[in-house]
Each structure stands twice: as C-alpha cells, then as structure tokens.
Write a protein that holds these residues in place. Structure first.
Motif, PDB file in Angstrom:
ATOM      1  N   PHE A  97       0.824  -1.203   0.000  1.00 15.44           N
ATOM      2  CA  PHE A  97       0.000   0.000   0.000  1.00 15.44           C
ATOM      3  C   PHE A  97       0.861   1.258   0.000  1.00 15.44           C
ATOM      4  N   GLY A  98       1.882   1.277   0.856  1.00 18.21           N
ATOM      5  CA  GLY A  98       2.758   2.438   0.911  1.00 18.21           C
ATOM      6  C   GLY A  98       3.450   2.681  -0.416  1.00 18.21           C
ATOM      7  N   ARG A  99       3.926   1.605  -1.030  1.00 13.90           N
ATOM      8  CA  ARG A  99       4.624   1.730  -2.317  1.00 13.90           C
ATOM      9  C   ARG A  99       3.656   2.153  -3.430  1.00 13.90           C
ATOM     10  N   PHE A 100       2.426   1.639  -3.400  1.00 17.69           N
ATOM     11  CA  PHE A 100       1.435   1.989  -4.414  1.00 17.69           C
ATOM     12  C   PHE A 100       1.155   3.496  -4.408  1.00 17.69           C
ATOM     13  N   TYR A 101       0.861   4.039  -3.241  1.00 25.82           N
ATOM     14  CA  TYR A 101       0.521   5.459  -3.152  1.00 25.82           C
ATOM     15  C   TYR A 101       1.723   6.344  -3.491  1.00 25.82           C
ATOM     16  N   LYS A 102       2.922   5.894  -3.134  1.00 26.81           N
ATOM     17  CA  LYS A 102       4.113   6.673  -3.460  1.00 26.81           C
ATOM     18  C   LYS A 102       4.352   6.701  -4.972  1.00 26.81           C
ATOM     19  N   LEU A 103       4.281   5.527  -5.620  1.00 28.49           N
ATOM     20  CA  LEU A 103       4.504   5.462  -7.067  1.00 28.49           C
ATOM     21  C   LEU A 103       3.395   6.180  -7.833  1.00 28.49           C
ATOM     22  N   LEU A 104       2.185   6.156  -7.274  1.00 29.92           N
ATOM     23  CA  LEU A 104       1.076   6.864  -7.909  1.00 29.92           C
ATOM     24  C   LEU A 104       1.314   8.370  -7.864  1.00 29.92           C
ATOM     25  N   GLU A 105       1.796   8.854  -6.739  1.00 32.14           N
ATOM     26  CA  GLU A 105       2.083  10.279  -6.591  1.00 32.14           C
ATOM     27  C   GLU A 105       3.249  10.696  -7.479  1.00 32.14           C
ATOM     28  N   GLN A 106       4.223   9.802  -7.646  1.00 29.39           N
ATOM     29  CA  GLN A 106       5.394  10.091  -8.488  1.00 29.39           C
ATOM     30  C   GLN A 106       5.112   9.874  -9.967  1.00 29.39           C
ATOM     31  N   GLU A 107       3.907   9.388 -10.286  1.00 24.64           N
ATOM     32  CA  GLU A 107       3.460   9.104 -11.661  1.00 24.64           C
ATOM     33  C   GLU A 107       4.256   7.975 -12.311  1.00 24.64           C
ATOM     34  N   HIS A 108       4.853   7.119 -11.494  1.00 28.12           N
ATOM     35  CA  HIS A 108       5.433   5.872 -12.012  1.00 28.12           C
ATOM     36  C   HIS A 108       4.334   4.830 -12.183  1.00 28.12           C
ATOM     37  N   ILE A 109       3.191   5.061 -11.548  1.00 27.56           N
ATOM     38  CA  ILE A 109       1.965   4.290 -11.792  1.00 27.56           C
ATOM     39  C   ILE A 109       0.928   5.263 -12.327  1.00 27.56           C
ATOM     40  N   THR A 110       0.278   4.875 -13.409  1.00 26.15           N
ATOM     41  CA  THR A 110      -0.758   5.723 -13.999  1.00 26.15           C
ATOM     42  C   THR A 110      -1.836   4.823 -14.581  1.00 26.15           C
ATOM     43  N   CYS A 111      -2.740   5.376 -15.359  1.00 22.50           N
ATOM     44  CA  CYS A 111      -3.805   4.610 -16.009  1.00 22.50           C
ATOM     45  C   CYS A 111      -3.742   4.822 -17.514  1.00 22.50           C
ATOM     46  N   ILE A 112      -3.843   3.742 -18.257  1.00 22.14           N
ATOM     47  CA  ILE A 112      -3.986   3.828 -19.708  1.00 22.14           C
ATOM     48  C   ILE A 112      -5.046   2.818 -20.142  1.00 22.14           C
ATOM     49  N   PRO A 113      -5.743   3.051 -21.260  1.00 21.36           N
ATOM     50  CA  PRO A 113      -6.790   2.120 -21.719  1.00 21.36           C
ATOM     51  C   PRO A 113      -6.211   0.732 -21.978  1.00 21.36           C
ATOM     52  N   MET A 114      -6.788  -0.289 -21.329  1.00 19.01           N
ATOM     53  CA  MET A 114      -6.259  -1.656 -21.432  1.00 19.01           C
ATOM     54  C   MET A 114      -7.348  -2.714 -21.629  1.00 19.01           C
ATOM     55  N   TYR A 115      -8.528  -2.503 -21.059  1.00 16.39           N
ATOM     56  CA  TYR A 115      -9.524  -3.588 -20.994  1.00 16.39           C
ATOM     57  C   TYR A 115     -10.664  -3.363 -21.976  1.00 16.39           C
ATOM     58  N   ARG A 116     -10.955  -4.387 -22.761  1.00 11.30           N
ATOM     59  CA  ARG A 116     -12.094  -4.362 -23.685  1.00 11.30           C
ATOM     60  C   ARG A 116     -13.202  -5.273 -23.159  1.00 11.30           C
ATOM     61  N   LEU A 117     -14.421  -4.830 -23.303  1.00  7.04           N
ATOM     62  CA  LEU A 117     -15.557  -5.670 -22.931  1.00  7.04           C
ATOM     63  C   LEU A 117     -15.637  -6.869 -23.874  1.00  7.04           C
ATOM     64  N   PRO A 118     -15.950  -8.055 -23.368  1.00  7.24           N
ATOM     65  CA  PRO A 118     -16.025  -9.237 -24.243  1.00  7.24           C
ATOM     66  C   PRO A 118     -17.197  -9.153 -25.203  1.00  7.24           C
ATOM     67  N   GLU A 119     -17.045  -9.748 -26.374  1.00  4.12           N
ATOM     68  CA  GLU A 119     -18.136  -9.770 -27.351  1.00  4.12           C
ATOM     69  C   GLU A 119     -19.304 -10.605 -26.854  1.00  4.12           C
ATOM     70  N   ILE A 120     -18.988 -11.664 -26.088  1.00  4.68           N
ATOM     71  CA  ILE A 120     -20.033 -12.524 -25.545  1.00  4.68           C
ATOM     72  C   ILE A 120     -19.730 -12.810 -24.084  1.00  4.68           C
ATOM     73  N   SER A 169     -13.531  -2.372   3.047  1.00  4.62           N
ATOM     74  CA  SER A 169     -14.338  -1.550   2.143  1.00  4.62           C
ATOM     75  C   SER A 169     -13.732  -0.166   1.982  1.00  4.62           C
ATOM     76  N   LYS A 170     -13.198   0.372   3.049  1.00  7.59           N
ATOM     77  CA  LYS A 170     -12.569   1.696   3.000  1.00  7.59           C
ATOM     78  C   LYS A 170     -11.389   1.702   2.029  1.00  7.59           C
ATOM     79  N   VAL A 171     -10.555   0.671   2.102  1.00  8.71           N
ATOM     80  CA  VAL A 171      -9.392   0.574   1.219  1.00  8.71           C
ATOM     81  C   VAL A 171      -9.832   0.483  -0.240  1.00  8.71           C
ATOM     82  N   LYS A 172     -10.796  -0.394  -0.523  1.00  9.14           N
ATOM     83  CA  LYS A 172     -11.275  -0.569  -1.905  1.00  9.14           C
ATOM     84  C   LYS A 172     -11.895   0.716  -2.441  1.00  9.14           C
ATOM     85  N   SER A 173     -12.664   1.395  -1.615  1.00  7.34           N
ATOM     86  CA  SER A 173     -13.322   2.620  -2.051  1.00  7.34           C
ATOM     87  C   SER A 173     -12.305   3.709  -2.382  1.00  7.34           C
ATOM     88  N   GLU A 174     -11.302   3.861  -1.539  1.00  6.36           N
ATOM     89  CA  GLU A 174     -10.294   4.899  -1.771  1.00  6.36           C
ATOM     90  C   GLU A 174      -9.476   4.604  -3.016  1.00  6.36           C
TER      91      GLU A 174
END
Length: 451
Positions: A291-314, A401-406
C-alpha cells in the motif's frame, strides 16, 4: 463474402464511384455479343470445360477477351477494374478472417479452462445490437506500472501486478510481535469405524486420552520437533515469491525464540494454528508495504492509467436475468441479492443512463491497485461517462471496504485523464461513510440523476 464485406464496413448502400465514371461515354456490349464470343472460345482445345477457361482467363487478368468489340483503352480500363475488384475481395477476405479470429480469441479467453464437452452445451449471450458498436470500441483504463527503458522508448508501461508493489520488501527490519494467547490447540483422531456412510470423521480427544497423547509427544526429542515445525512453517509461507527464503527462516526463528515453553509445546503438538498466525503476520506486513509503495509510485506518476480492458463480445453466465431494460448484453448475470437488483432497477429507470452491465467477478473488469477489486456493475450515461458501481450492505462498512473505495476513487481520477470521464461509487444501503468514493444509496441516486 457478404459477412466479410459487412465486417469491413460495407453496406448495401456502398458502391465504387469509379465504376460509374468508367461507364461514362462507353459503349455497352450486348449480351448476344458476349455470348457469341464465348461460343467461339469454346473451340479452344486447351480447356476441358468452360469453367476452366474462365478461371484461367481471370488468373491471367484477361477477362476482356470476352469483350472483343472494346477498344484498347476500354480493355485497359476493364483489366484495371478486374484488379481493383480482386483487391477489394482480398481485403474483404482478410478483414473477415481477422474479425472471426478476434471473435475466436475472445471466446477462448472467456471460456478458458472450460472442457470442450462443457463448451458445446454452454449458452452465450452477445451485446445488444443498439449498443454493440460503441461498447466494443470502449477500452477501459487500468493501472499500469512504468518498466525499464527500451531501445525504442524511455517510458514503457505494463499492467500493474502485485509483484510490482512487493519490490524491495524485506523482513529483516520488521517486528515479530504476534499474539498467540488466543490459539487453542485441539487434538483429534480421524476414524471411519464410527461412520455409517464410510466417510472419515474427526473426533475430539479429551481427558485421559489427551493426557497420554501429550505425554507421548513430550517424550520425543524437543529440538528435532521444533526444527521440523519451523521447516514446515517456512515451506508453506515461502510460496510467496516476494519473500526471500533465508530472511523467512531468520524471521520465523526469531519468533520461535520469543515463544514461551507452553507455546512451544503446543507448537510441537499442532503446528498448523501457529503457522496460520505467522503467515497472517507476514501477509499483513507485505500488504502494508504494498500500500505504501502503491501510493508513493502513484504520486510520483510511475503508476498511472492507460486504456487496457475491452468488454467481451459474448458472456456466458450460469445464472441469467433479462427482465430489466437497458442491459448491455441480451442476458446478464443474475443478482446476488435483492439490494443489487434494487440499485440496477432504479438506475435503469433514469433517462440519462444508456446501458448497464453486470461485471462478472474474477472474469470481468478489475481495478488492479494495491488490492484487486471487481466492481459489481458498469453503466454508461448518454453523455458517454462510465460509472463503476460496487454495492455494499451496511454490515460491510469496514476497513476492507474503505481501502477498496479509496483505491477506486484514485482509479477514477487517473482514468479520467485518458479522454473520457470515469466515476467510481461504493454504494451502501443507508450509511454514508466519510471516506472517498463511498456513498449511501440515496446520495448515490441523487448524484447520478444529474450526471
């Protein structure tokens, strides 16, 4: 062929404008003229049949031999048109093959691990026609981690895995305090003699039998028993590749040196409850570090979001429902409880909701942060916003639930930087928690109604 052309984007309204232009000013050849010339070619002894002759001429690009009254310029145009049509057909065939290959790959991923004899009996459900084109083009962002530079780029990203967050973890500087006081060791015997159905049963050993069992265990060499217990504990926990074996052995050894004689005696008799307690401790330390490493890398922008997941056809849910309107697929996975059904029933009645989808747990979209979360539902508004919804009973208002929500709120903020607005909602029945991303049902509906 028609399926291939349709997959390539053609419809019954499409035509090639060049064909119309090529006709301008040209003299049409009558059917009789063509037939007469074919009759003449039938005399050619090289061909055993008319079909063979036509196929040969087509391969040679000489279909204009059937049109003897055309000028040389017109023959050139005919040859060019033949080549253009061949190119069109070839492109359509390739597009069709690519399309069916992608569908096949989608099916194989969806049904991965399913025996063939089960696959043929499974019912699958496709996207509704009115939503299919837009939904199939949707690529939902996920967390990605920056990887080492390559020859082609200084910044490369790969889907975030838990292993990325465990990098650098060590047990050498971690505390070894574990409360073993709540552990009660019970000795039992397993027997089938007292069972009418022939199945093994566990019988608790009490009183005199228990005393004699402990006396027998106590008579064994203590150091050897403790070494065996330590090895068994380390073997179980060492399955996690994030932990070095030597560090784990030192850590477990340090814990055992802090245990009382009574605890060690219990450990010798039944190592499993102690192993679970030690494993839970190690996993808690590992999770805290991640958790500590996740939030640190997220703040440093070493972790980000890019489009990756497609909805299945079926999809192929085992339990289905089709009675609620605006579902993305012809049938959706059935609800787990009445509260989930209530949320979607009310959501589908809103004028600004275009479609909704029941996310299939462990197979559908996942928010892959420091913990992996599978939202219960996904919805799209008429304006193109994507909503991820996690329903929770009031009794589930807890630290998990708090962790997942945040993390869901963090994901929505990063994902919205990719060009589309994404929202995350953890929806409780009546409670309105103070943490980010969590709302009561009434508050949630009030917000969504105005999106």
């Amino acid at each position: 062929m028609v399926e291939g052309l349709n997959a390539a984007g053609f419809s019954s309204k499409d035509y090639r404008a060049q064909d119309e232009n090529d006709r301008d000013g040209s003299e049409l050849v009558s059917h009789n003229d063509i037939q007469m010339h074919i009759d003449d070619l039938e005399k050619d002894a090289k061909y055993s049949s008319m079909e063979e002759m036509i196929e040969s001429k087509q391969q040679e690009g000489r279909l204009w031999d059937f049109l003897p009254y055309k000028t040389n310029e017109e023959k050139d145009i005919s040859v060019k048109n033949d080549i253009d049509i061949s190119d069109m057909v070839r492109a359509a065939e390739l597009q069709s093959a690519a399309y069916w290959e992608s569908v096949s790959e989608e099916d194989s991923v969806l049904l991965e691990g399913t025996p063939d004899e089960v696959k043929v009996k499974m019912k699958t459900y496709s996207m509704r026609e009115e939503f299919a084109r837009e939904a199939s083009e949707l690529i939902i962002p996920q967390f990605v981690a920056e990887t080492s530079p390559t020859l082609f780029s200084d910044h490369e990203f790969a889907l975030l895995e838990k292993e990325n967050l465990y990098k650098g973890f060590t047990l050498r500087d971690k505390d070894t305090q574990i409360d073993f006081s709540a552990i009660e060791v019970e000795i039992a015997r397993i027997d089938v003699e007292d069972s009418n159905d022939g199945k093994p049963k566990a019988f608790q050993i009490k009183g005199y039998d228990n005393i004699h069992m402990k006396e027998w265990i106590d008579s064994q060499p203590s150091e050897a028993k403790r070494r065996i217990c330590k090895d068994m504990i380390c073997k179980k926990i060492s399955r996690n590749n994030a932990i070095q074996d030597r560090e784990l052995e030192e850590y477990v050894g340090h814990i055992m040196r802090q245990m009382t004689e009574d605890q060690l005696t219990d450990l010798e008799q039944s190592y499993y409850p102690y192993m679970v307690a030690i494993e839970n401790k190690v996993n808690a330390l590992l999770s805290q570090y991640a958790f500590g490493r996740f939030y640190k890398l997220l703040e440093q922008e070493h972790i980000t979001c890019i489009p990756m997941y497609r909805l299945p056809e079926i999809i192929a849910p085992s339990r289905t429902i089709s009675s609620i309107p605006k579902s993305l697929y012809t049938k959706e996975e059935d609800f787990d409880n009445a509260y989930e059904k209530k949320v979607i029933w009310e959501l589908s009645a809103l004028d600004n909701i275009k479609w909704w989808h029941r996310n299939i747990a462990r197979k559908g979209f996942a928010i892959n942060g420091a913990v992996t979360a599978y939202p219960d539902f996904m919805a799209m508004t008429n304006s193109g916003k994507i909503l991820l919804i996690e329903t929770k009973g009031d009794q589930l208002k807890n630290d998990e639930s708090k962790v997942k929500s945040e993390i869901g709120a963090k994901w929505a903020a990063k994902a919205s930087m990719t060009g589309r607005i994404y929202k995350y909602y953890m929806v409780f029945q009546t409670k309105n928690p103070e943490y980010e991303g969590a709302y009561s049902y009434d508050r949630f509906m009030e917000i969504v109604r105005e999106l």
